[in-house]
Design a protein around this motif. Sequence first.
Motif, PDB file in Angstrom:
ATOM      1  N   ASP A   1      54.560  31.857  13.767  1.00  0.00           N
ATOM      2  CA  ASP A   1      53.478  30.877  13.722  1.00  0.00           C
ATOM      3  C   ASP A   1      52.848  30.800  12.332  1.00  0.00           C
ATOM      4  OD1 ASP A   1      51.699  29.004  15.093  1.00  0.00           O
ATOM      5  OD2 ASP A   1      50.149  30.526  14.776  1.00  0.00           O
ATOM      6  N   TRP A   2      52.964  31.876  11.557  1.00  0.00           N
ATOM      7  CA  TRP A   2      52.331  31.875  10.230  1.00  0.00           C
ATOM      8  C   TRP A   2      53.240  32.399   9.114  1.00  0.00           C
ATOM      9  CZ3 TRP A   2      52.039  36.684   7.882  1.00  0.00           C
ATOM     10  CH2 TRP A   2      52.235  37.782   8.723  1.00  0.00           C
ATOM     11  N   PHE A   3      54.359  33.039   9.483  1.00  0.00           N
ATOM     12  CA  PHE A   3      55.212  33.684   8.469  1.00  0.00           C
ATOM     13  C   PHE A   3      56.596  33.065   8.472  1.00  0.00           C
ATOM     14  CE2 PHE A   3      58.096  37.289   7.251  1.00  0.00           C
ATOM     15  CZ  PHE A   3      57.668  37.401   5.926  1.00  0.00           C
TER      16      PHE A   3
ATOM     17  N   LEU B   1      59.614  41.434   7.479  1.00  0.00           N
ATOM     18  CA  LEU B   1      59.149  42.188   8.629  1.00  0.00           C
ATOM     19  C   LEU B   1      60.306  42.532   9.565  1.00  0.00           C
ATOM     20  CD1 LEU B   1      56.061  39.941   9.418  1.00  0.00           C
ATOM     21  CD2 LEU B   1      55.978  42.227   8.385  1.00  0.00           C
ATOM     22  N   ILE B   2      60.222  43.715  10.155  1.00  0.00           N
ATOM     23  CA  ILE B   2      61.127  44.100  11.228  1.00  0.00           C
ATOM     24  C   ILE B   2      60.289  44.173  12.491  1.00  0.00           C
ATOM     25  CG2 ILE B   2      62.707  45.841  12.119  1.00  0.00           C
ATOM     26  CD1 ILE B   2      63.154  46.709   9.182  1.00  0.00           C
ATOM     27  N   ALA B   3      60.465  43.212  13.372  1.00  0.00           N
ATOM     28  CA  ALA B   3      59.698  43.158  14.612  1.00  0.00           C
ATOM     29  C   ALA B   3      60.354  44.079  15.632  1.00  0.00           C
ATOM     30  CB  ALA B   3      59.651  41.723  15.131  1.00  0.00           C
TER      31      ALA B   3
ATOM     32  N   ALA C   1      57.847  36.844  22.628  1.00  0.00           N
ATOM     33  CA  ALA C   1      56.427  36.709  22.302  1.00  0.00           C
ATOM     34  C   ALA C   1      56.146  37.176  20.878  1.00  0.00           C
ATOM     35  CB  ALA C   1      55.582  37.503  23.299  1.00  0.00           C
ATOM     36  N   LEU C   2      56.721  38.321  20.502  1.00  0.00           N
ATOM     37  CA  LEU C   2      56.458  38.893  19.192  1.00  0.00           C
ATOM     38  C   LEU C   2      56.969  37.989  18.072  1.00  0.00           C
ATOM     39  CD1 LEU C   2      55.351  41.229  17.565  1.00  0.00           C
ATOM     40  CD2 LEU C   2      57.495  42.464  17.958  1.00  0.00           C
ATOM     41  N   VAL C   3      58.184  37.491  18.212  1.00  0.00           N
ATOM     42  CA  VAL C   3      58.742  36.614  17.183  1.00  0.00           C
ATOM     43  C   VAL C   3      57.951  35.314  17.084  1.00  0.00           C
ATOM     44  CG1 VAL C   3      60.745  35.206  16.564  1.00  0.00           C
ATOM     45  CG2 VAL C   3      61.060  37.589  17.223  1.00  0.00           C
ATOM     46  N   GLU C   4      57.594  34.727  18.212  1.00  0.00           N
ATOM     47  CA  GLU C   4      56.843  33.471  18.182  1.00  0.00           C
ATOM     48  C   GLU C   4      55.506  33.631  17.470  1.00  0.00           C
ATOM     49  OE1 GLU C   4      57.501  30.440  18.890  1.00  0.00           O
ATOM     50  OE2 GLU C   4      59.424  30.645  19.913  1.00  0.00           O
ATOM     51  N   GLU C   5      54.800  34.728  17.751  1.00  0.00           N
ATOM     52  CA  GLU C   5      53.491  34.923  17.118  1.00  0.00           C
ATOM     53  C   GLU C   5      53.632  35.111  15.610  1.00  0.00           C
ATOM     54  OE1 GLU C   5      51.157  37.956  18.953  1.00  0.00           O
ATOM     55  OE2 GLU C   5      50.955  36.866  20.847  1.00  0.00           O
TER      56      GLU C   5
ATOM     57  N   ASN D   1      53.417  44.644  16.487  1.00  0.00           N
ATOM     58  CA  ASN D   1      52.580  43.537  16.951  1.00  0.00           C
ATOM     59  C   ASN D   1      52.194  42.647  15.778  1.00  0.00           C
ATOM     60  OD1 ASN D   1      50.196  44.672  15.679  1.00  0.00           O
ATOM     61  ND2 ASN D   1      49.993  46.053  17.428  1.00  0.00           N
ATOM     62  N   ASN D   2      51.568  41.541  16.078  1.00  0.00           N
ATOM     63  CA  ASN D   2      51.237  40.551  15.064  1.00  0.00           C
ATOM     64  C   ASN D   2      50.160  41.048  14.105  1.00  0.00           C
ATOM     65  OD1 ASN D   2      51.636  37.989  13.924  1.00  0.00           O
ATOM     66  ND2 ASN D   2      49.914  37.116  15.043  1.00  0.00           N
ATOM     67  N   THR D   3      49.235  41.858  14.584  1.00  0.00           N
ATOM     68  CA  THR D   3      48.186  42.389  13.723  1.00  0.00           C
ATOM     69  C   THR D   3      48.769  43.236  12.608  1.00  0.00           C
ATOM     70  OG1 THR D   3      46.567  42.397  15.527  1.00  0.00           O
ATOM     71  CG2 THR D   3      46.129  43.842  13.648  1.00  0.00           C
ATOM     72  N   PHE D   4      49.679  44.145  12.968  1.00  0.00           N
ATOM     73  CA  PHE D   4      50.330  44.974  11.953  1.00  0.00           C
ATOM     74  C   PHE D   4      51.196  44.133  11.023  1.00  0.00           C
ATOM     75  CE2 PHE D   4      50.184  48.872  14.965  1.00  0.00           C
ATOM     76  CZ  PHE D   4      48.910  49.180  14.515  1.00  0.00           C
ATOM     77  N   ALA D   5      51.789  43.061  11.551  1.00  0.00           N
ATOM     78  CA  ALA D   5      52.611  42.182  10.727  1.00  0.00           C
ATOM     79  C   ALA D   5      51.780  41.553   9.607  1.00  0.00           C
ATOM     80  CB  ALA D   5      53.246  41.100  11.591  1.00  0.00           C
ATOM     81  N   ARG D   6      50.610  41.055   9.942  1.00  0.00           N
ATOM     82  CA  ARG D   6      49.737  40.436   8.933  1.00  0.00           C
ATOM     83  C   ARG D   6      49.317  41.453   7.875  1.00  0.00           C
ATOM     84  NH1 ARG D   6      47.792  35.364   9.962  1.00  0.00           N
ATOM     85  NH2 ARG D   6      48.128  34.514  12.068  1.00  0.00           N
ATOM     86  N   LYS D   7      48.986  42.653   8.310  1.00  0.00           N
ATOM     87  CA  LYS D   7      48.566  43.687   7.367  1.00  0.00           C
ATOM     88  C   LYS D   7      49.690  44.032   6.398  1.00  0.00           C
ATOM     89  CE  LYS D   7      45.076  45.934  10.283  1.00  0.00           C
ATOM     90  NZ  LYS D   7      44.702  47.188  11.016  1.00  0.00           N
TER      91      LYS D   7
END
Length: 328
Positions: free
Chosen positions: A180-182, A155-157, A173-177, A140-146
């Motif tokens: 958005d910042w990465f 990152l491997i989504a 959804a996961l890739v778009e989020e 998820n996006n939260t773990f991606a930011r961390k």
Amino acid sequence: MRDVSHLPPALRGLRLPLLGAPMFIVSGPELVIAQCKAGIVGSFPALNAREGKGEPAQLDKWLTRITEELDRHNQANPDHPAAPFAVNQIVHRSNGRLERDLEICARHKVPIWITSLGARAEVNEAAHGCGGIVLHDVINNTFARKAIEKGADGLIAVAAGAGGHAGKQSPFALVEEIRDWFDGPLILSGAIATGRALLAARVAGADLGYTGSPFIATDEANAPARYKEMIVTGSAEDIVTSSLFTGVSGNYLRESIKAAGLDPDNLSTGQAATMNFGSGSSKAWTDIWGAGQGIGVVKAISRAADLIARIEEEYRAAARKIASEFIR
């Protein structure tokens, strides 16, 4: 020409924008070497390399073999060098081998490190210290930011439909989020079993795809014959999602669950606190076999090189077809 200027050198120059996912038990030197020689990143979990008590570290032997064989290939084929390889490190606190395995990988200058089940800055520093890059699994996006905050390079989504410890979110959804910042290296996992799916991953915003389950049904995979047979005869309907076996939600083959004497439609819920990757832990579920929802396209056991060639042919054909729609 594809713009890869934002990618680290280890992810450029591949035959296909594809990584072979590290798979429990299945991925070993034979499969990794075959994948790399065929032009895609091959990988294996460090914990797959196991030795008996008092024996030299098997991981050291595996890395020596992989490095030397790929070096020989590159000397003999300077115009078609092998792709780099990756080692997956389980950074969960129960992995008592982690510190030792990090030292071995650093000594061998492993070019790509894949980290799972926790983002730890010291692991990223170890990789960077030997010139490697770190790609971290996220659901998820939260773990991606961390992960990025702690120093991962990419990152491997892991989206819905992936084999093993899979996420629940749609890949779109996961890739778009994340996008958005990465804007760094982003790899997408989740039923990418054909060239068409790989192209879709690229169009969705991923730089590369992540393919595991189809490689189970290859000559080089370290998988029992029955496991390979289940991949060839199975489909998305044969995948069961459960947290029972590791404490974390994952996707598994229905027939392997039945063979263990369990009802795949009535499994109890596992707890994350029971997750254990310690060398002394009993692997009670070694015959519960992971797989993703993309297995329906796998029709026969083949060489890894032939599977990669098939994906490449499909990828380029799909790209030409889509491109033709925009030519006026």
